[in-house]
Design an enzyme around this catalytic site. Structure first.
Site, PDB file in Angstrom:
ATOM      1  N   GLU A 141       0.710  -1.325   0.171  1.00 10.58           N
ATOM      2  CA  GLU A 141      -0.150  -0.014   0.059  1.00 10.58           C
ATOM      3  C   GLU A 141       0.671   1.456  -0.013  1.00 10.58           C
ATOM      4  O   GLU A 141       0.627   2.276   0.705  1.00 10.58           O
ATOM      5  CB  GLU A 141      -0.834  -0.051   1.123  1.00 10.58           C
ATOM      6  CG  GLU A 141      -1.850  -1.162   1.237  1.00 10.58           C
ATOM      7  CD  GLU A 141      -2.887  -1.277   2.121  1.00 10.58           C
ATOM      8  OE1 GLU A 141      -2.766  -0.658   3.293  1.00 10.58           O
ATOM      9  OE2 GLU A 141      -4.261  -2.005   1.968  1.00 10.58           O
TER      10      GLU A 141
ATOM     11  N   ASP B 265      -8.644  -9.092   3.985  1.00 12.94           N
ATOM     12  CA  ASP B 265      -8.545  -8.058   4.730  1.00 12.94           C
ATOM     13  C   ASP B 265      -9.584  -7.878   5.868  1.00 12.94           C
ATOM     14  O   ASP B 265     -10.405  -6.955   5.938  1.00 12.94           O
ATOM     15  CB  ASP B 265      -8.285  -6.530   4.085  1.00 12.94           C
ATOM     16  CG  ASP B 265      -7.727  -5.654   4.877  1.00 12.94           C
ATOM     17  OD1 ASP B 265      -7.259  -5.902   6.246  1.00 12.94           O
ATOM     18  OD2 ASP B 265      -7.706  -4.596   4.436  1.00 12.94           O
TER      19      ASP B 265
ATOM     20  N   GLU C 221     -12.915  -2.143  11.950  1.00 10.11           N
ATOM     21  CA  GLU C 221     -12.646  -1.461  10.783  1.00 10.11           C
ATOM     22  C   GLU C 221     -14.063  -2.118   9.546  1.00 10.11           C
ATOM     23  O   GLU C 221     -14.527  -1.155   9.119  1.00 10.11           O
ATOM     24  CB  GLU C 221     -11.391  -1.586   9.900  1.00 10.11           C
ATOM     25  CG  GLU C 221     -11.471  -1.275   8.662  1.00 10.11           C
ATOM     26  CD  GLU C 221      -9.962  -1.304   7.866  1.00 10.11           C
ATOM     27  OE1 GLU C 221      -9.214  -1.781   8.593  1.00 10.11           O
ATOM     28  OE2 GLU C 221      -9.790  -0.665   6.866  1.00 10.11           O
TER      29      GLU C 221
END
Ligand code: GCV
Length: 653
Positions: free
Chosen positions: A270, A349, A377
């Site tokens: 990332e 993820d 998240e």
């Protein structure tokens, strides 16, 4: 009570079975950790029983009553094992490390707080050597994916050390967590300087405090630091100048910060620079650092979250799920023994439902750690209730069919790290019930044999007192919460469908035409990604019989069906329902379940602090509103795509 001390608030205890032992505390050796253990016992016993205990250091032979802390210097176990035994007037806590004494004291206090009867003998050894929290805190005080306020470690580029830091250390030690990474794995701006002299004094101070609770300090580092702060033009791990630069930095760090643990590294991921930037392997990248810090006893925790985040959504061959296996599996055995590969629980993820990462079954000659995410998240961001311990337990118990005799994930790893769900909110975790995840994570990591419901009940009793029906109601809410969340969000393991960037709330196509590799590929016929041997062949990364099990629609676990298979809406599930009807039903059910959760909570009014009661109620209503939004967006989307009516004729827009 506002829960500033979370489960360490301690309530008045009515059961008197421990009272005869509460005369004094004696100990044979004194150090920072033992002093903290004594302080902990003294404060808690005063709160629970109203008794002020005196403590003194004396020869053990002379002691005939009270709580005795015996640090057995002959022993060699240093991870925190302890033994508690009861004789006529004595409760004796014995360990061969100070931290073992501290854990033994917390065990005893937990038992008192839960109003259990004393048991004659308990022996406890931690299941994992590394029991860590990873904070994604930034130096400006923000937290990446933080849902409980700002950082309590950093503010305006300064390190904070306050009363809260001490309470934090107490909370962690009470559940056996023994290592923390205080800064975000995405190391940007001033965070790169944490390894320099600029922050040295603060970190020495912080490490001292954490060490006095048996917690080791680690830092996330920027792999490109030789360039960003070292003025070199490269960060190539094979370049002598780079190696020399890291040698200097590490020497200073390890020689000045007491018991400094080492580094956590997010490389080639990332947007972060890593060894691949210079044509080097992940092993070369990690080993360079590992070699340098080995003489100091340091470890390098190297994340396996490496994938191409610039994917073209039109490209149907590349499969993000396959990437970290492809990167790391060929390197098995090449990493130094002070490198730990930290692997996220699933190949994508932290979704609410994913298969277990295939690397766990593959790496036979490499130290590995499991990474889970307590920060919610993708599981409701601490506005929705989502108790994650049953899921973490399932992952740990998962049979990998790896090559050694040790088959389950829990037997193949050296430790566990969790992305923390804490912040500077008064109750630590934003949602009061999210504290069960922090508590439960520590308890499970220390003792893998514990059951998720038992942990939930323990947390309730420690937090709310021993009212059995209250604890049972809250535990039931917690135990059902993950399935409820799953019911009204993305179906059957497909994942995402969230709003891009903040990841909260529904947006079915939010990531569909984007670069992140997270697609559902729904059209008017069906949905799902074909990851079988006919498709991307992700299934082949698993050992047999798992590879075949996932490959075959008939044997693939249904909750993961759309992760592995692309199916028509009319495909019939084992329940007899079609996929489309399952989507409609589960989304209506999910909202009903949240409504039931609210009723259960409202029945508890008056049984706890009103501030806490109302704070949770408010979030439950927010959860309900969001769940309705999810239900209607998802149902409408698939109704419009498929043109198939709900067999029960409910409202779909
Ligand atoms: C810290 C996901 C999150 C990022 C996070 C990353 C990681 O992509 O959305 O915020 O970055 O995972 O685990 O490194």
């Amino acid at each position: 009570m506002m829960f500033e001390e979370a489960w360490l608030s301690y309530h008045t205890v009515n059961n008197s079975s421990y009272r005869p032992y509460l005369t004094r505390i004696t100990y044979n050796i004194e150090d920072d950790i033992i002093r903290n253990a004594i302080e902990e016992a003294t404060i808690a016993i005063k709160k629970m029983y109203g008794i002020c205990l005196q403590s003194e250091c004396c020869a053990m032979e002379a002691v005939s009553e009270g709580i005795v802390l015996f640090l057995n210097k002959e022993g060699c176990e240093q991870l925190g094992s302890y033994d508690i035994s009861m004789a006529e007037k004595v409760i004796r806590i014995e360990a061969s490390s100070s931290v073992g004494i501290l854990y033994g004291v917390f065990h005893l206090l937990r038992s008192m707080s839960m109003e259990e009867d004393p048991c004659e003998h308990v022996a406890c050894s931690p299941s994992n050597a590394y029991r860590m929290l990873n904070h994604w805190d930034n130096l400006d005080g923000s937290i990446e994916r933080g849902y409980a306020g700002n950082s309590f470690f950093f503010c305006e580029n300064k390190v904070l050390i306050t009363e809260r830091t001490k309470t934090y250390a107490r909370l962690l030690a009470s559940v056996g967590i023994n290592g923390v990474v205080i800064n975000n794995v995405n190391v940007t701006k001033d965070a790169a300087l944490l390894i320099t002299s600029k922050y040295r004094n603060s970190l020495i101070h912080l490490a001292g405090l954490l060490n006095s609770y048996g917690i080791q300090l680690f830092l996330s580092i920027q792999y490109s630091a030789p360039m960003s702060i070292g003025q070199l033009e490269t960060a190539d791990p094979c370049d002598e100048r780079v190696i020399h630069w890291w040698e200097g930095v590490c020497r200073e760090l390890f020689l000045t910060i007491p018991n400094f643990g080492g580094f956590l590294v997010k490389a080639d991921s990332e947007g972060n620079v890593g060894p691949a930037t210079y044509g080097r392997t992940q092993a070369q990248g990690a080993n360079m650092l590992a070699e340098i810090i080995k003489p100091y006893g340091g470890i390098v925790i190297w994340r396996c979250f490496v994938y191409n985040c610039q994917q073209d959504w039109r490209d149907r061959k590349t499969d993000r799920a396959k990437s970290s296996f492809e990167e790391f599996a060929p390197l098995d055995g090449e990493f130094h023994d002070n490198v730990m590969l930290q692997i996220k629980n699933g190949p994508m993820d932290f979704q609410v439902r994913e298969p277990v990462h295939p690397l766990f079954g593959e790496l036979d000659h490499t130290n590995t750690m499991l990474e889970v995410q307590l920060a919610q998240e993708y599981t409701g961001q601490q506005i929705h209730v989502c108790y994650l311990i049953p899921m973490i337990k399932d992952i740990l118990e998962f049979q990998t069919y790896g090559n050694s005799n040790k088959d389950c994930v829990k037997d193949r790893i050296r430790g566990i790290a969790a992305v923390a769900n804490t912040g500077d909110d008064p109750n630590w975790t934003g949602h009061d019930l999210a504290a069960a995840n922090l508590y439960g994570y520590g308890r499970l990591t220390f003792q893998l044999e514990l059951d998720a419901r038992q942990i939930a009940e323990e947390w309730c009793r420690m937090t709310f007192g021993v009212d059995a029906s209250l604890c049972s109601s809250i535990s039931t809410m917690l135990m059902n919460s993950r399935e409820t969340y799953e019911h009204y969000t993305a179906p059957l393991g497909i994942g995402w469908m969230v709003n891009p960037s903040n990841h909260y709330g529904p947006n079915v196509d939010g990531y569909e035409y984007d670069r992140w590799g997270t697609y559902h590929r729904a059209d008017c016929h069906g949905i799902g990604v074909d990851r079988t041997s006919e498709g991307t062949n992700f299934t082949s990364q698993y050992k047999e019989p798992l590879a075949s099990l996932y490959d075959d629609i008939a044997t693939c676990p249904e909750e993961l069906l759309l992760f592995f298979h692309r199916l028509q809406y009319s495909y019939q599930l084992r329940s007899g329902k079609t996929i489309i009807q399952h989507i409609y039903d589960s989304h209506f059910d999910g909202v009903d379940e949240v409504q039931e959760m609210i009723s259960s909570w409202m029945a508890l009014e008056g049984g706890m602090d009103a501030i806490v009661y109302n704070r949770v109620l408010k979030r439950l209503y927010m959860q309900l509103e969001s769940a309705r939004e999810w239900r209607d967006v998802i149902n409408t989307y698939f109704y419009r795509k498929s043109g198939i009516d709900d067999s029960r004729g409910r409202i779909i827009y």
